[in-house]
Design an enzyme around this catalytic site. Structure first.
Site, short mmCIF file in Angstrom:
data_model
loop_
_atom_site.label_atom_id
_atom_site.label_comp_id
_atom_site.label_asym_id
_atom_site.label_seq_id
_atom_site.Cartn_x
_atom_site.Cartn_y
_atom_site.Cartn_z
N GLY A 146 1.05 -0.92 -0.21
CA GLY A 146 0.32 -0.13 0.21
C GLY A 146 1.19 1.27 0.28
CB CYS A 147 0.21 4.79 -1.53
SG CYS A 147 -1.56 5.17 -0.58
#
Length: 337
Positions: A146-147
């Site tokens: 995920g970011c």
């Protein structure tokens, strides 16, 4: 297809979910990648339309159209679909074992063992190159991080590699509006987001699970709280995170540790100077600023949430999987000013 053959031909790639933000970024990278042939972009809702009808900046770059059907004459499939949809897609569409899969959703990121998350037929390796590069090179399937998870882990991994996370971790991070995805919600409308700032999912963001998983991979005994306060920013893209911990290292010792850890990693760079988002937006880079304040070590981490935090990192993983130059297709210019 082996790495020795890929170097003589091109990696044949397909994209599922090409109409969203991450799908659009994947398109922009792959159509310009020197070692890739983009075979199809799947989107049922846009089938038959040119990709530039949705991603209007690609007008003049490609005549590719969205396809309603999948093709299996590919080497790698990128899943740029929503959380929960990747697992449903693979259940409904069995992918041949010789096709590598890189999933950008959160469906396969969490694992109970070092081999990665398993479906009934596939095993996924967690695709953070700065943590699992050698495993990625041998992997058949990748769960792209995920970011927020990417940004925060890159700020903390050098410390866990030496067992130096001994107390609570305090983190504040602000992300751009593209981090919320393309579907409209009350907090993503321009009139709400512009000139505004707000906290969301304080202490309970979903990326905390994968962050904790990675930190324990390097420091198995780590069990301290990660106090994470995410903010919605009034800008389009990028993440800036500030992290601090109690630390006995001097600033010089901390900088040496961070430089040594990332010395063999192509996209993560360490400095003691001030950093800002325009240095990394539109790139696959992570910049880390390391400073000592009394007994506290402060780490600032910045990435582009759509590139190093999503599509760029997915292509970086593809490059590693197929034995290509890790930077291929990812030598991108920052917005800068």
């Amino acid at each position: 297809m082996g790495a020795e053959n890929i170097s003589k031909t091109k990696v044949r790639a397909g994209i599922v979910g090409g109409a969203g933000y991450t799908g659009g970024e994947m398109l922009r990278i792959l159509i310009n990648h020197p070692n890739v042939e983009l075979v199809f972009v799947h989107s049922i809702s846009n089938a038959g339309n040119h990709v530039y009808d949705v991603h209007t900046d690609l007008f003049g770059d490609t005549d590719l159209k969205f396809a309603a059907e999948l093709a299996y004459n590919i080497n790698v499939l990128f899943l740029c679909v929503g959380h929960g949809d990747a697992k449903k897609f693979l259940e409904a569409n069995p992918i041949p074992a010789d096709i590598k899969i890189i999933d950008l959703s959160q469906d396969f990121r969490l694992s109970n063992d070092a081999s990665g998350h398993k479906t009934r037929t596939k095993t996924f390796v967690y695709g953070l190159p700065e943590l699992n590069k050698e495993a990625i090179k041998q992997a058949q399937n990748i769960a792209n991080p995920g970011c927020f998870a990417t940004c925060l882990q890159l700020g903390l991994l050098p410390l866990t590699s030496k067992g130096l996370l001994k107390g609570e971790v305090h983190i504040t991070a602000t992300t751009g509006s593209t981090g919320a995805g393309q579907s409209l919600s009350p907090t993503s409308h321009f009139t709400w987001r512009n000139d505004n700032l707000s906290v969301y999912k304080a202490f309970e963001h979903q990326h905390l699970n994968e962050i904790g998983q990675s930190l324990k991979q390097l420091q198995p005994g780590f069990n301290q709280p990660i106090n994470f306060i995410p903010y919605r920013g009034d800008f389009t893209r990028g993440i800036i995170a500030s992290m601090y911990i109690d630390c006995e290292l001097s600033e010089a010792e901390a900088l040496k540790l961070y430089h040594q850890y990332y010395d063999t990693h192509a996209f993560t760079h360490v400095t003691s100077h001030n950093i800002d988002l325009k240095q990394i937006v539109n790139t696959n880079k992570c910049f880390l600023q390391v400073k000592k304040h009394g007994g506290k070590l402060l780490i600032i981490s910045i990435i582009d949430n759509l590139l190093k935090g999503a599509s760029g990192q997915a292509v970086q993983n593809m490059n590693l999987m197929f034995g290509l130059d890790e930077k291929a297709g990812l030598r991108l210019k920052a917005t800068a000013f």
